[in-house]
Design a protein around this motif. Structure first.
Motif, PDB file in Angstrom:
ATOM      1  N   LEU A  50      65.991  53.630   8.088  1.00 50.62           N
ATOM      2  CA  LEU A  50      66.911  54.361   7.347  1.00 50.62           C
ATOM      3  C   LEU A  50      66.534  55.662   6.676  1.00 50.62           C
ATOM      4  N   VAL A  51      65.333  55.531   5.858  1.00 51.62           N
ATOM      5  CA  VAL A  51      64.829  56.777   5.403  1.00 51.62           C
ATOM      6  C   VAL A  51      64.631  57.856   6.059  1.00 51.62           C
ATOM      7  N   GLU A  52      63.972  57.765   7.256  1.00 55.98           N
ATOM      8  CA  GLU A  52      63.909  58.953   8.136  1.00 55.98           C
ATOM      9  C   GLU A  52      65.170  59.173   8.780  1.00 55.98           C
ATOM     10  N   ILE A  53      66.073  58.407   8.990  1.00 53.78           N
ATOM     11  CA  ILE A  53      67.541  58.629   9.740  1.00 53.78           C
ATOM     12  C   ILE A  53      68.223  59.423   8.479  1.00 53.78           C
ATOM     13  N   ARG A  54      68.082  59.294   7.373  1.00 51.96           N
ATOM     14  CA  ARG A  54      68.843  60.248   6.203  1.00 51.96           C
ATOM     15  C   ARG A  54      68.235  61.564   6.090  1.00 51.96           C
ATOM     16  N   GLN A  55      66.846  61.617   6.597  1.00 47.19           N
ATOM     17  CA  GLN A  55      66.539  62.851   6.762  1.00 47.19           C
ATOM     18  C   GLN A  55      67.080  63.807   7.878  1.00 47.19           C
ATOM     19  N   ILE A  56      67.759  63.168   8.786  1.00 44.43           N
ATOM     20  CA  ILE A  56      68.164  63.949   9.794  1.00 44.43           C
ATOM     21  C   ILE A  56      69.687  64.170   9.826  1.00 44.43           C
ATOM     22  N   ILE A  57      70.293  63.075   9.200  1.00 43.64           N
ATOM     23  CA  ILE A  57      71.620  63.132   9.210  1.00 43.64           C
ATOM     24  C   ILE A  57      72.093  62.519   7.548  1.00 43.64           C
ATOM     25  N   PRO A  58      72.092  63.470   6.800  1.00 42.25           N
ATOM     26  CA  PRO A  58      72.075  63.131   5.211  1.00 42.25           C
ATOM     27  C   PRO A  58      73.307  62.566   5.018  1.00 42.25           C
ATOM     28  N   HIS A  59      74.449  63.055   5.525  1.00 39.47           N
ATOM     29  CA  HIS A  59      75.895  62.717   5.103  1.00 39.47           C
ATOM     30  C   HIS A  59      76.433  61.945   6.215  1.00 39.47           C
ATOM     31  N   ASN A  60      76.245  62.112   7.269  1.00 37.57           N
ATOM     32  CA  ASN A  60      77.224  60.984   8.376  1.00 37.57           C
ATOM     33  C   ASN A  60      77.473  59.696   7.797  1.00 37.57           C
ATOM     34  N   PHE A  61      78.656  59.171   8.248  1.00 41.33           N
ATOM     35  CA  PHE A  61      78.625  57.531   7.984  1.00 41.33           C
ATOM     36  C   PHE A  61      77.973  56.912   9.005  1.00 41.33           C
ATOM     37  N   LEU A  62      77.287  55.733   8.489  1.00 42.36           N
ATOM     38  CA  LEU A  62      76.897  54.902   9.525  1.00 42.36           C
ATOM     39  C   LEU A  62      77.473  53.465   9.665  1.00 42.36           C
TER      40      LEU A  62
END
Lengths: 272, 272
Positions: free
Chosen positions: B195-207
């Motif tokens: 999730l750390v790297e995922i949040r770097q790409i999409i900081p705001h979208n809901f998961l």
């Protein structure tokens, strides 16, 4: 249905045509809308007029789901009609399903057992355990999306993974899955030139080829690069056959369009 | 429903729990089987007992399709019941659809307009033109599969495309699609460290995060790495809540399980 039975039908009918039953109530002849079940009446007329020219029918489930319960009822009636009246026809639920293991099993049961389709299309993104529940059914076929006919195929499918494009990775990887002899693959006719390398990876599996007709793919090119000893091709055409006319004579016009394709296929088969 | 309304509900209920309504007639309390529509009766009881503890419900369509027409009717009744009685609840059709453009439009219409879901899960394999028809609907949400919770996620999703794993390529590429503000993503809880790297790409979208509970994912880890200013998480739990008991008191047992998760979520929200 076994693959051998399908190959036998292809030789008997001199055809490897699949007709897509993608029923849109805005496009069918308007006189049918007065009937109790216009979707089924349309399918029945198309099937009765074309069954001798094709070896497979492929309803895309989206077109049925779009009409809710009425649509699902029409889908059930269509597959029942095919299984009861033309049991030698290969049936494809174009559903593009795929989920985690126990959930994929529910889909497989729905399409293979309850509805009684011979095959279902499946998306590969979730990997082995999302596909194997479909492969577990004997004499049923799982048609995995490999290289699709749309523009979006270039977004991910043709991107290279360690030197091998994603769609080739899907082909190569899926060969090692349990019951992989039950695999067929979707390869779009709009990308016929890719078939040479595809056949190097999967020399024998059947390919379901959409994109001939309305989408602009060439039958000759697909056959030149994709045909095998057992033919190994199902060429799908939907709109250009079923919507050949929206008048009272729609089914005979559809039959003529199917005959054109079948005639081309017969020529190709005779040259083998 | 807008994203702002969803965020408001999360703060009001102190919960970002989504409950998966995956109804299996072999697992529900046997006394319900005597009812005319056991699937709907089960859902209704679960919803009435848990709606104050969660912000979303997610029926997986496979479980309904497996029961044919009866199943689709139960799905329709369930979404109608939610929209009529709990209109502030976010609804997810876990359908994992995706097809060429005009066909994806049919699916989008079916789930967003006819059934009235707020969102639908979509598979990315066919690329941009297979997803954009879903994104075109205002105040509806498209939940794209990125990194799923199953073993098969390692077959393709985590493979590297020119230095970037496929699931990250999906995240990065989809950001440029039309109406990408309507995108959410599926990321499995069993892979919280990603999730750390995922949040770097999409900081705001809901998961949408499946895999907490029966599949072994950790709520704390998911929140540690995935939470945003707007929370940005919907944690799904299905089996561990809805099948907490198969006795007459099944709905109150489900409510207790949901309360346990909601309590943990409240603690996490209070610490922000």
């Amino acid at each position: 249905m076994t693959t051998q039975q399908l190959v036998k039908e292809i030789h008997k009918k001199k055809s490897f045509l699949c007709i897509g039953l993608d029923v849109d109530l805005n496009k069918i002849p308007q006189h049918l809308l007065k009937k109790e079940d216009p979707i089924f009446e349309f399918n029945k007329a198309i099937i009765d007029a074309t069954h001798h020219l094709c070896v497979a029918y492929k309803p895309n489930t989206a077109f049925y789901e779009a009409y809710g319960l009425k649509g699902w009822k029409a889908l059930e009636k269509t597959i029942d009609y095919l299984n009861n009246n033309y049991p030698d026809i290969f049936t494809i639920a174009d559903a593009k399903r795929g989920d985690i293991g126990n959930t994929s099993s529910m889909y497989a049961k729905a399409f293979f057992e309850d509805l009684g389709f011979d095959s279902v299309t499946v998306a590969p993104y979730m990997g082995k355990d999302s596909v194997e529940p479909f492969l577990a059914f004997k004499n049923k076929h799982t048609i995995l999306l490999a290289l699709t006919s749309n523009e979006g195929a270039y977004d991910f499918q043709t991107k290279s993974i360690e030197g091998l494009e994603l769609y080739k990775t899907v082909l190569a990887t899926s060969k090692s899955w349990n019951n992989s002899e039950n695999l067929m693959y979707v390869v779009g006719a709009t990308k016929a030139e890719y078939l040479v390398e595809i056949r190097q990876i999967i020399p024998h599996n059947f390919l379901l080829v959409p994109g001939v007709g309305a989408q602009g793919g060439s039958l000759e090119d697909v056959c030149k690069y994709g045909i095998t000893k057992n033919i190994g091709l199902l060429i799908n055409s939907s709109r250009s056959i079923i919507y050949a006319s929206n008048k009272e004579n729609f089914s005979s016009e559809a039959s003529l369009k199917a005959l054109q394709l079948q005639t081309q296929m017969e020529l190709i088969l005779n040259q083998l």
